[in-house]
Write a protein that holds these residues in place. Structure first.
Motif, PDB file in Angstrom:
ATOM      1  N   LEU A  41      38.335  47.206  31.616  1.00 51.94           N
ATOM      2  CA  LEU A  41      37.280  48.191  31.892  1.00 51.94           C
ATOM      3  C   LEU A  41      35.908  47.629  31.539  1.00 51.94           C
ATOM      4  CD1 LEU A  41      38.577  51.681  30.665  1.00 51.94           C
ATOM      5  CD2 LEU A  41      37.841  51.077  32.979  1.00 51.94           C
ATOM      6  N   GLY A  42      35.841  46.958  30.386  1.00 56.81           N
ATOM      7  CA  GLY A  42      34.571  46.389  29.947  1.00 56.81           C
ATOM      8  C   GLY A  42      34.077  45.302  30.872  1.00 56.81           C
ATOM      9  N   HIS A  43      34.986  44.442  31.344  1.00 57.68           N
ATOM     10  CA  HIS A  43      34.597  43.374  32.268  1.00 57.68           C
ATOM     11  C   HIS A  43      34.141  43.943  33.614  1.00 57.68           C
ATOM     12  CE1 HIS A  43      35.402  39.479  30.365  1.00 57.68           C
ATOM     13  NE2 HIS A  43      36.361  40.084  29.686  1.00 57.68           N
ATOM     14  N   GLU A  44      34.837  44.959  34.083  1.00 57.70           N
ATOM     15  CA  GLU A  44      34.448  45.545  35.365  1.00 57.70           C
ATOM     16  C   GLU A  44      33.065  46.182  35.275  1.00 57.70           C
ATOM     17  OE1 GLU A  44      36.125  48.553  38.854  1.00 57.70           O
ATOM     18  OE2 GLU A  44      37.386  48.025  37.147  1.00 57.70           O
ATOM     19  N   TYR A  45      32.802  46.866  34.155  1.00 60.09           N
ATOM     20  CA  TYR A  45      31.485  47.471  33.989  1.00 60.09           C
ATOM     21  C   TYR A  45      30.407  46.403  33.836  1.00 60.09           C
ATOM     22  CZ  TYR A  45      27.845  50.632  32.284  1.00 60.09           C
ATOM     23  OH  TYR A  45      26.680  51.341  32.128  1.00 60.09           O
ATOM     24  N   CYS A  84      22.074  46.795  24.910  1.00 61.64           N
ATOM     25  CA  CYS A  84      21.567  48.143  25.183  1.00 61.64           C
ATOM     26  C   CYS A  84      22.548  49.038  25.940  1.00 61.64           C
ATOM     27  CB  CYS A  84      20.264  48.054  25.984  1.00 61.64           C
ATOM     28  SG  CYS A  84      18.938  47.203  25.115  1.00 61.64           S
ATOM     29  N   PHE A  85      23.739  48.536  26.282  1.00 57.34           N
ATOM     30  CA  PHE A  85      24.656  49.300  27.126  1.00 57.34           C
ATOM     31  C   PHE A  85      25.517  50.230  26.262  1.00 57.34           C
ATOM     32  CE2 PHE A  85      24.692  45.497  30.264  1.00 57.34           C
ATOM     33  CZ  PHE A  85      23.395  45.802  30.646  1.00 57.34           C
ATOM     34  N   GLU A  86      25.187  51.506  26.265  1.00 57.93           N
ATOM     35  CA  GLU A  86      25.824  52.456  25.367  1.00 57.93           C
ATOM     36  C   GLU A  86      27.318  52.641  25.635  1.00 57.93           C
ATOM     37  OE1 GLU A  86      23.729  56.127  25.264  1.00 57.93           O
ATOM     38  OE2 GLU A  86      21.880  55.241  24.465  1.00 57.93           O
ATOM     39  N   LYS A  87      27.754  52.426  26.861  1.00 54.89           N
ATOM     40  CA  LYS A  87      29.172  52.628  27.162  1.00 54.89           C
ATOM     41  C   LYS A  87      30.074  51.738  26.315  1.00 54.89           C
ATOM     42  CE  LYS A  87      29.240  54.623  31.800  1.00 54.89           C
ATOM     43  NZ  LYS A  87      29.870  55.872  31.335  1.00 54.89           N
ATOM     44  N   TYR A  88      29.538  50.624  25.822  1.00 54.13           N
ATOM     45  CA  TYR A  88      30.361  49.731  25.011  1.00 54.13           C
ATOM     46  C   TYR A  88      30.551  50.236  23.591  1.00 54.13           C
ATOM     47  CZ  TYR A  88      30.364  46.435  28.834  1.00 54.13           C
ATOM     48  OH  TYR A  88      30.557  45.861  30.061  1.00 54.13           O
ATOM     49  N   ARG A 135      37.573  51.765  24.167  1.00 47.98           N
ATOM     50  CA  ARG A 135      38.375  51.412  25.350  1.00 47.98           C
ATOM     51  C   ARG A 135      37.706  50.330  26.194  1.00 47.98           C
ATOM     52  NH1 ARG A 135      39.198  57.632  27.011  1.00 47.98           N
ATOM     53  NH2 ARG A 135      37.063  57.588  26.169  1.00 47.98           N
ATOM     54  N   MET A 136      36.447  50.060  25.928  1.00 48.19           N
ATOM     55  CA  MET A 136      35.750  48.989  26.642  1.00 48.19           C
ATOM     56  C   MET A 136      36.045  47.620  26.031  1.00 48.19           C
ATOM     57  SD  MET A 136      34.042  50.553  29.056  1.00 48.19           S
ATOM     58  CE  MET A 136      32.549  49.694  29.551  1.00 48.19           C
ATOM     59  N   TRP A 137      36.854  47.611  24.950  1.00 47.64           N
ATOM     60  CA  TRP A 137      37.149  46.377  24.235  1.00 47.64           C
ATOM     61  C   TRP A 137      38.646  46.111  24.199  1.00 47.64           C
ATOM     62  CZ3 TRP A 137      33.043  43.455  23.140  1.00 47.64           C
ATOM     63  CH2 TRP A 137      31.794  44.098  23.155  1.00 47.64           C
ATOM     64  N   ALA A 138      38.993  44.826  24.221  1.00 47.75           N
ATOM     65  CA  ALA A 138      40.389  44.412  24.111  1.00 47.75           C
ATOM     66  C   ALA A 138      40.888  44.694  22.687  1.00 47.75           C
ATOM     67  CB  ALA A 138      40.512  42.923  24.435  1.00 47.75           C
ATOM     68  N   PRO A 139      42.205  44.637  22.466  1.00 46.91           N
ATOM     69  CA  PRO A 139      42.742  44.897  21.126  1.00 46.91           C
ATOM     70  C   PRO A 139      42.182  43.984  20.035  1.00 46.91           C
ATOM     71  CG  PRO A 139      44.501  45.020  22.736  1.00 46.91           C
ATOM     72  CD  PRO A 139      43.291  44.521  23.471  1.00 46.91           C
ATOM     73  N   ALA A 195      35.095  56.115  34.364  1.00 47.53           N
ATOM     74  CA  ALA A 195      35.130  57.531  33.994  1.00 47.53           C
ATOM     75  C   ALA A 195      36.042  57.663  32.770  1.00 47.53           C
ATOM     76  CB  ALA A 195      35.650  58.369  35.154  1.00 47.53           C
ATOM     77  N   LEU A 196      35.448  57.801  31.608  1.00 44.03           N
ATOM     78  CA  LEU A 196      36.205  57.822  30.361  1.00 44.03           C
ATOM     79  C   LEU A 196      36.286  59.242  29.820  1.00 44.03           C
ATOM     80  CD1 LEU A 196      34.599  54.667  28.713  1.00 44.03           C
ATOM     81  CD2 LEU A 196      36.836  54.815  29.811  1.00 44.03           C
ATOM     82  N   ALA A 197      37.510  59.751  29.720  1.00 40.35           N
ATOM     83  CA  ALA A 197      37.704  61.073  29.134  1.00 40.35           C
ATOM     84  C   ALA A 197      37.373  61.017  27.639  1.00 40.35           C
ATOM     85  CB  ALA A 197      39.148  61.518  29.332  1.00 40.35           C
TER      86      ALA A 197
END
Length: 271
Positions: free
Chosen positions: A181-185, A161-165, A169-173, A204-206
């Protein structure tokens, strides 16, 4: 969750919990991950926190149960995180009923210890059409994870349910593991579920600049060559990326905070 009683946090699972994607060459297996970050934050606000991370990349549910469950129980944890099933869902052949039954049995054993147990739903990685068929499998599995969590009174981190993912950029290559960033969130969301004090902020993602069709095609080709081909090769040969690795933190110890390590200490914990 802040208490004066000693906290023994044991993390059990696969690459998600090991920390793959959150690269840190100062630490064992060259990664950090959300579980380390949760332990670090807990230690800032509680007087006595010890942490072990038994998770290893590539492990399926049966391997996690066989290799990690007894060692975890032997550490007499007061808090356990349990993530398993993601690698099973990636398999060409899947017995969903067996997977769910094995998952529930493992959760029941953990809950019987009296420890606080944290479960996770799987996420439908949105970054490649190649992975889209996994959505139905993940949705079915997640339905049962939620049921099991409710039945056994565990805490649940509902990753689905986490929309930020939705942001790449929340994912590795490799598109399967979270980035730093994804792990920290994720650490922030776990701490929120625990009701624990913490100092982590949402990223904070531009706004992402649109990519050209040619750029997307080049990126996809690089991903297939760099990540998908080796993964398929390992599957064909029956080997795993974690076969020659050991658990990062196999024994309970105070959380290691990389920013506070000197050169000598970094060399000690990374070998």
């Amino acid at each position: 969750m802040t208490t004066h009683a000693p906290l023994r946090f044991v993390a059990v699972g696969d690459s998600f919990t090991e920390g793959v994607g959150d690269v840190d060459l100062r630490l064992p297996n060259d990664c950090r991950g959300w579980a380390d970050r949760v332990a670090e934050e807990l230690a800032k606000h509680q007087p006595e926190v010890h942490y072990a991370n038994l998770a290893l990349r590539g492990r399926r549910l049966k391997q996690i149960v066989a290799e990690q469950l007894e060692p975890a129980l032997g550490l007499a944890p007061t808090l356990v995180s349990f993530h398993a099933g993601g690698n099973d869902l990636l398999g060409a052949r899947l017995d969903m009923r067996s997977l769910i039954r094995g998952f529930e049995d493992a959760v029941a054993r953990l809950v019987q210890t009296g420890a606080k147990v944290v479960l996770f739903t799987e996420y439908n990685v949105p970054l490649s059409p190649v992975l889209e068929p996994l959505k139905l499998r993940s949705a079915v599995f997640n339905k049962h994870v939620r049921r099991i969590s409710a039945t056994y009174g565990t805490l649940l981190v509902d990753h689905w349910c986490f929309e930020k993912y939705q942001d790449r950029r929340m994912w590795a290559p490799d598109r399967l593991h979270m980035s730093s960033l994804g792990h920290e969130y994720m650490a922030k969301k776990v701490l929120e579920v625990l009701g624990a004090e913490h100092s982590l902020a949402s990223p904070a993602l531009a706004r992402l600049e649109p990519r050209s069709r040619a750029g997307i095609m080049l990126d996809d080709a690089a991903w297939l060559r760099r990540d998908v081909a080796p993964w398929l090769s390992r599957r064909f040969r029956g080997v795993s990326s974690g076969d020659n690795l050991s658990a990062r933190w196999p024994a309970l110890m105070p959380p290691v905070i990389p920013e506070r390590l000197g050169a000598a200490a970094m060399a000690l914990v990374s070998h």
